[in-house]
Design an enzyme around this catalytic site. Structure first.
Site, PDB file in Angstrom:
ATOM      1  N   SER A  72       0.806  -1.181  -0.026  1.00  0.00           N
ATOM      2  CA  SER A  72      -0.166  -0.021  -0.050  1.00  0.00           C
ATOM      3  C   SER A  72       0.905   1.102  -0.014  1.00  0.00           C
ATOM      4  CB  SER A  72      -1.006  -0.029   1.266  1.00  0.00           C
ATOM      5  OG  SER A  72      -1.800  -1.182   1.278  1.00  0.00           O
TER       6      SER A  72
HETATM    7  N1  SAH Z   1      -0.946  -4.597   4.124  1.00  0.00           N
HETATM    8  C1  SAH Z   1      -0.197  -4.616   2.929  1.00  0.00           C
HETATM    9  C2  SAH Z   1      -1.263  -4.177   1.533  1.00  0.00           C
HETATM   10  C3  SAH Z   1      -1.413  -5.487   0.997  1.00  0.00           C
HETATM   11  S1  SAH Z   1      -2.454  -5.501  -0.211  1.00  0.00           S
HETATM   12  C4  SAH Z   1       0.948  -3.412   2.939  1.00  0.00           C
HETATM   13  O1  SAH Z   1       1.198  -3.100   3.945  1.00  0.00           O
HETATM   14  O2  SAH Z   1       1.308  -2.887   2.011  1.00  0.00           O
HETATM   15  C5  SAH Z   1      -3.955  -6.427   0.182  1.00  0.00           C
HETATM   16  C6  SAH Z   1      -3.629  -7.802   0.663  1.00  0.00           C
HETATM   17  O3  SAH Z   1      -5.055  -8.461   1.024  1.00  0.00           O
HETATM   18  C7  SAH Z   1      -3.238  -8.863  -0.491  1.00  0.00           C
HETATM   19  O4  SAH Z   1      -2.051  -9.208  -0.333  1.00  0.00           O
HETATM   20  C8  SAH Z   1      -4.331  -9.673  -0.491  1.00  0.00           C
HETATM   21  O5  SAH Z   1      -3.909 -11.162  -0.948  1.00  0.00           O
HETATM   22  C9  SAH Z   1      -4.995  -9.529   0.962  1.00  0.00           C
HETATM   23  N2  SAH Z   1      -6.302 -10.210   0.899  1.00  0.00           N
HETATM   24  C10 SAH Z   1      -7.413  -9.967  -0.063  1.00  0.00           C
HETATM   25  N3  SAH Z   1      -8.442 -10.508   0.347  1.00  0.00           N
HETATM   26  C11 SAH Z   1      -8.302 -11.149   1.597  1.00  0.00           C
HETATM   27  C12 SAH Z   1      -8.916 -11.887   2.584  1.00  0.00           C
HETATM   28  N4  SAH Z   1     -10.291 -12.095   2.296  1.00  0.00           N
HETATM   29  N5  SAH Z   1      -8.260 -12.350   3.659  1.00  0.00           N
HETATM   30  C13 SAH Z   1      -7.061 -12.058   3.789  1.00  0.00           C
HETATM   31  N6  SAH Z   1      -6.114 -11.205   2.895  1.00  0.00           N
HETATM   32  C14 SAH Z   1      -6.853 -10.825   1.879  1.00  0.00           C
END
Ligand code: SAH
Length: 223
Positions: A72
């Site tokens: 993010s």
């Molecule tokens: N927190 C991260 C951002 C990751 S992007 C950061 O620090 O940059 C969002 C993430 O959510 C992705 O890795 C995706 O696989 C995950 N995601 C989407 N749906 C989800 C679910 N139902 N349970 C857990 N993770 C999920």
């Protein structure tokens, strides 16, 4: 290859000074909570992206982390955490969507305990590898479907979702402690907004915040 030890502390474009510039940009963008800025300044973002992208780690952009997912944007991370921390401490915290583990590391600077759930196994494992050198004692990573929350560790004082849904997952509302707070992006490809849900004496109060852009929340675990 980096020389031993330089990957964590950073050099040149990943140095302390570059991180200070990221903090200045966050301040200019309206992030004012000193606790949040300190936590953002304490976590080296460059170790969460591939080495080839490390020189861009402190730009205010999302970057690819594989599986069509992104780390993010720093502003999005700071904004969500600032909202969780407004007028309170984070307490026991759940993050849905570990991705590379960056936001989990920032949350762990402010929360008593952090549980972070990721549905894609390989990302979950990579986050574990990324986080290992930081030796964060109050962070647990879980491979699972965060749509269902994490019943075994509930209730939570704070829940933050790093992926956008059409509506708040019911399990996340249920797993909020009294005075608990959920912050998540809601909406689809044509527009999303960060929203906040506060549990107050059994009722849930909704507050709409700023427009944002996140990858979609998906149901189920995936290899
Ligand atoms: N927190 C991260 C951002 C990751 S992007 C950061 O620090 O940059 C969002 C993430 O959510 C992705 O890795 C995706 O696989 C995950 N995601 C989407 N749906 C989800 C679910 N139902 N349970 C857990 N993770 C999920």
């Amino acid at each position: 290859m980096s020389a031993p030890g330089t990957r964590l502390s950073g050099t040149g474009m990943t140095s302390e000074r570059t991180r200070a510039r990221m903090l200045a940009r966050l301040r200019a963008a309206g992030i004012s909570d000193a606790r949040v800025l300190a936590a953002m300044g304490a976590v080296p973002r460059h170790i969460f992206v591939e080495e080839a992208l490390a020189h861009r780690a402190y730009e205010d952009t999302a970057l690819p982390i594989g599986h069509g997912q992104t780390i993010s944007q720093p502003y999005a991370v700071a904004r969500a955490i600032e909202e969780l921390a407004r007028g309170r401490c984070l307490g026991r915290t759940l993050e849905v969507g570990t991705g590379c583990g960056y936001q989990a590391a920032v949350l762990a600077q402010l929360a008593t305990e952090v549980y972070s759930v990721e549905r894609v196994r390989e990302l979950h494992e990579r986050a574990r590898t990324n986080l290992r050198p930081l030796r964060i004692a109050n962070l647990r990573l879980v491979w699972g479907d965060g749509y269902a929350g994490l019943a075994e560790a509930a209730p939570f004082d704070s829940i933050v979702v790093a992926a956008a849904a059409d509506a708040p997952p019911p399990a996340l509302i249920e797993q909020l402690a009294e005075r608990g707070r959920l912050v998540l992006p809601l909406g689809g490809p044509h527009g999303q907004r960060l929203e906040r849900f506060d549990r107050v004496r059994g009722r849930v109060v909704r507050v709409a915040l700023d427009p944002v852009r996140f990858v979609p929340l998906r149901k189920g675990r995936s290899r």
